[in-house]
Design an enzyme around this catalytic site. Structure first.
Site, PDB file in Angstrom:
ATOM      1  N   GLN A  27      10.720  59.650  85.507  1.00  0.00           N
ATOM      2  CA  GLN A  27       9.588  59.228  86.031  1.00  0.00           C
ATOM      3  C   GLN A  27       9.035  59.620  87.414  1.00  0.00           C
ATOM      4  OE1 GLN A  27       9.787  54.890  85.791  1.00  0.00           O
ATOM      5  NE2 GLN A  27      10.893  54.757  83.878  1.00  0.00           N
ATOM      6  N   CYS A  28      10.133  59.793  88.377  1.00  0.00           N
ATOM      7  CA  CYS A  28       9.973  60.382  89.668  1.00  0.00           C
ATOM      8  C   CYS A  28       9.951  61.963  89.612  1.00  0.00           C
ATOM      9  CB  CYS A  28      11.123  59.962  90.530  1.00  0.00           C
ATOM     10  SG  CYS A  28      10.983  58.068  90.629  1.00  0.00           S
ATOM     11  N   THR A  29       9.214  62.448  90.464  1.00  0.00           N
ATOM     12  CA  THR A  29       9.117  64.013  90.653  1.00  0.00           C
ATOM     13  C   THR A  29      10.334  64.405  91.394  1.00  0.00           C
ATOM     14  OG1 THR A  29       6.930  63.978  90.682  1.00  0.00           O
ATOM     15  CG2 THR A  29       7.650  66.047  91.525  1.00  0.00           C
ATOM     16  N   VAL A  30      11.202  64.702  90.766  1.00  0.00           N
ATOM     17  CA  VAL A  30      12.883  65.156  91.414  1.00  0.00           C
ATOM     18  C   VAL A  30      12.446  66.707  91.524  1.00  0.00           C
ATOM     19  CG1 VAL A  30      15.241  64.969  91.220  1.00  0.00           C
ATOM     20  CG2 VAL A  30      13.818  63.192  90.165  1.00  0.00           C
ATOM     21  N   LEU A  79      14.284  56.786  84.899  1.00  0.00           N
ATOM     22  CA  LEU A  79      13.813  56.844  86.133  1.00  0.00           C
ATOM     23  C   LEU A  79      13.912  58.086  86.948  1.00  0.00           C
ATOM     24  CD1 LEU A  79      13.125  55.278  88.814  1.00  0.00           C
ATOM     25  CD2 LEU A  79      15.454  54.932  89.492  1.00  0.00           C
TER      26      LEU A  79
END
Length: 598
Positions: A485-488, A482
């Protein structure tokens, strides 16, 4: 005898033209400017319009043009602090007395109605403060009204027919040009006729200045004919020995006080027009002092394509608006999720409901709400990605997406690559390199970023986003946790890199030699590094062989790149380079193992 002063009427077109000239031409220049006004026969009102700033081409019968001077102050404090009495005296001496003494009055008798207009423009609120003065001397002239002693009933048609407003009547009652006054003996009694600005029962302000002219020229006496439409008035002037008096002539306001007037055009203007002018205002003010050579039109007319309408796309579009860019197109295939609005300023909570609105279209609508004059559209489109193979059922759809992407890039001048994955940037990079389009790539990590320009060939061809890679991009989106998958990222990093990207585009539009090739930033120590890198001959995206292959085979090349792993690496030479490295024999070191022991 009392005299009726001129009143002023400034049309909205005058203020709009003044505002445009102040912003684009005058800027901080507060030197005197030549302007003009007109009065219609017997109306006694000086009318200012957009033509006041240029030479008037036509001269309507019964309309008299008056020359004047505009003093536009840079601040309201300067306007208020100006010595109005001294100002009127100064310009009375220059415009009127000077013209009489140097003889120019004979060729331009309209100077007898010359005026001074002082103004201040608040271009943010569209409030204009102004004050008009028609200078004349406050002298008690020896004037007497006399009866009509000649056959002058047709002057109301003869003078306008000549295109004149002031004439001299010779002893035989012939109408002659005003310039003939120069040759009249000073001992004679000249007759001057002019189109009266006021109704027959009033004595116009002009008479005072004619008296001054006759006095300075040395005449002993004269006759004036105030020509009306239906009736003429006759005044007899005789030279006196009294003091000439002080200059006067400032117009009274609507309350009958000697104070400036004020006009607020804001409520009268179309809100969209106000918004457009406000955008231009902030930009054009840069040219007043800081950057006088700044070319705003180039970036204004640059059609920008934003591939990605997420965090970077939101901030880039806002910065483009601030630079006055007229056309922005969004491309994205996602929908607005609940995590987006706090990081992506074009979206709101309601955009997330019912599964989320399409990002591209919603971004365009939001941009239109911010600035309705912008030409913007949103297109839901998935960019074909290298390493993401097609199937027989999806090939037609992907082919259509490819064709639409090519069409979009061709129809725009600058392309921003603002997507989340490396492979999604590959195909647009190839197309921009082949079409020589300005291309800005921006990418962010947790606390680092890179922004760079490429696509346009130059003397020293600059590298693209993939020039430092030793392998072609592949599918990086499968089998990711996760947090992958997300732009952190740190929240402050997106506005920084977006601002840099737009400023690099602006520098490219100005042909600034200092425009960086790429900027790499690190928020852990708050540093930014400027880097220049040349194009890699084996680059998987912009190398000559890749660009030529796309030009020759277009979709055939792209289809193969999507489906065949290793095809691009073989074509551009990366695979051969890798094999060469693998075949290198580093051998054993000459020293013994013991020599390396510590």
């Amino acid at each position: 005898m009392s005299f009726t002063p001129f009143s002023s009427f400034l049309e909205a077109s005058f203020f709009q033209t003044l505002a445009a000239k102040k912003l684009n031409e005058y800027k901080l220049d507060d030197s005197p400017k030549r302007v003009s006004a007109e009065y219609t026969w017997q109306q006694g009102r000086l009318v200012f319009d957009s033509d006041s700033f240029s030479d008037r081409d036509s001269h309507c019968k019964g309309v008299v043009e008056c020359p004047g001077t505009l003093l536009n102050y840079n601040t309201i404090e300067e306007f208020k602090g100006a010595d109005k009495k001294a100002l009127l005296a100064e310009w009375g001496d220059k415009m009127l007395s000077g013209a009489i003494m140097n003889g120019s009055i004979f060729r331009n008798p309209e100077i007898l109605n010359s005026f001074l207009l002082i103004t201040f423009c608040d271009l943010k609120k569209y409030i204009f403060v102004y004050w008009m003065g028609v200078p004349c001397l406050n002298t008690k002239w020896d004037l007497q009204e006399v009866a009509d002693e000649g056959n002058y009933t047709n002057l109301s048609t003869r003078i306008p027919a000549l295109g004149e407003s002031f004439v001299v009547i010779d002893p035989d009652d012939n109408v002659t040009p005003f310039s003939e006054l120069e040759y009249v003996e000073r001992s004679e009694d000249p007759t001057i006729a002019f189109l009266s600005p006021t109704s027959p029962e009033n004595t116009p302000w002009t008479v005072r200045n004619i008296c001054l002219m006759l006095h300075i020229l040395g005449f002993k006496s004269a006759t004036m004919i105030l020509v009306g439409r239906e009736k003429n008035r006759f005044l007899e002037w005789k030279r006196g020995d009294g003091e000439l008096g002080a200059w006067t002539g400032w117009e009274k306001n609507s309350a009958g006080k000697l104070l400036p007037k004020q006009t607020n055009l804001g409520p009268l203007l179309n809100p969209l027009q106000l918004a457009s002018q406000a955008v231009d205002l902030n930009l054009k003010l840069m040219k007043w002092r800081i950057a006088p050579e700044l070319d705003l039109d180039t970036i204004k007319h640059t059609r920008c394509l934003l591939l990605g309408a997420g965090t970077l796309g939101s901030y880039v579009s806002r910065s483009l608006l601030a630079w006055g860019v007229e056309q922005v197109t969004f491309v994205d295939n996602g929908t607005v999720s609940f995590s987006n609005p706090v990081r992506q300023p074009l979206y709101k909570y309601v955009d997330c409901l019912d599964g989320g609105k399409p990002k591209a279209e919603t971004a365009a609508e939001a941009l239109k709400e911010i600035y309705p004059a912008v030409k913007t559209s949103g297109i839901t489109l998935e960019v074909p990605m290298i390493g993401h193979s097609t199937t027989s059922s999806s090939e037609k759809r992907v082919h259509q997406q490819y064709d639409e992407l090519v069409s979009l890039i061709k129809s725009h001048d600058a392309v921003f690559l603002l997507m989340d994955s490396r492979e999604s940037r590959w195909l647009p990079t190839v197309i921009c390199a082949a079409l020589k389009k300005k291309c800005i790539t921006a990418a962010i990590g947790f606390d680092s970023f890179v922004v760079m320009r490429h696509g346009v060939e130059g003397v020293n061809d600059l590298g693209c986003y993939f020039c430092n890679d030793v392998v072609a991009p592949t599918d990086s989106m499968n089998d990711r946790t996760l947090d992958q998958q997300c732009t952190v990222t740190r929240p402050g990093i997106a506005p920084i890199v977006s601002g840099y990207g737009v400023e690099i585009l602006q520098a490219m539009c100005q042909d600034e030699p200092s425009a960086p090739h790429q900027l790499r930033g690190f928020l852990h120590n708050f540093s930014t590094v400027k880097i220049t890198g040349q194009r890699f001959k084996c680059c998987s995206a912009c190398s000559p062989v890749i660009v030529q292959e796309w030009k020759d085979k277009t979709w055939g090349f792209v289809k193969k790149a999507l489906n065949e792993r290793g095809f691009v690496e073989e074509l551009c030479g990366l695979a051969e380079l890798q094999r060469g490295v693998d075949e290198l024999d580093f051998g054993e070191g000459e020293g013994s193992e013991e020599e390396w022991e510590m």
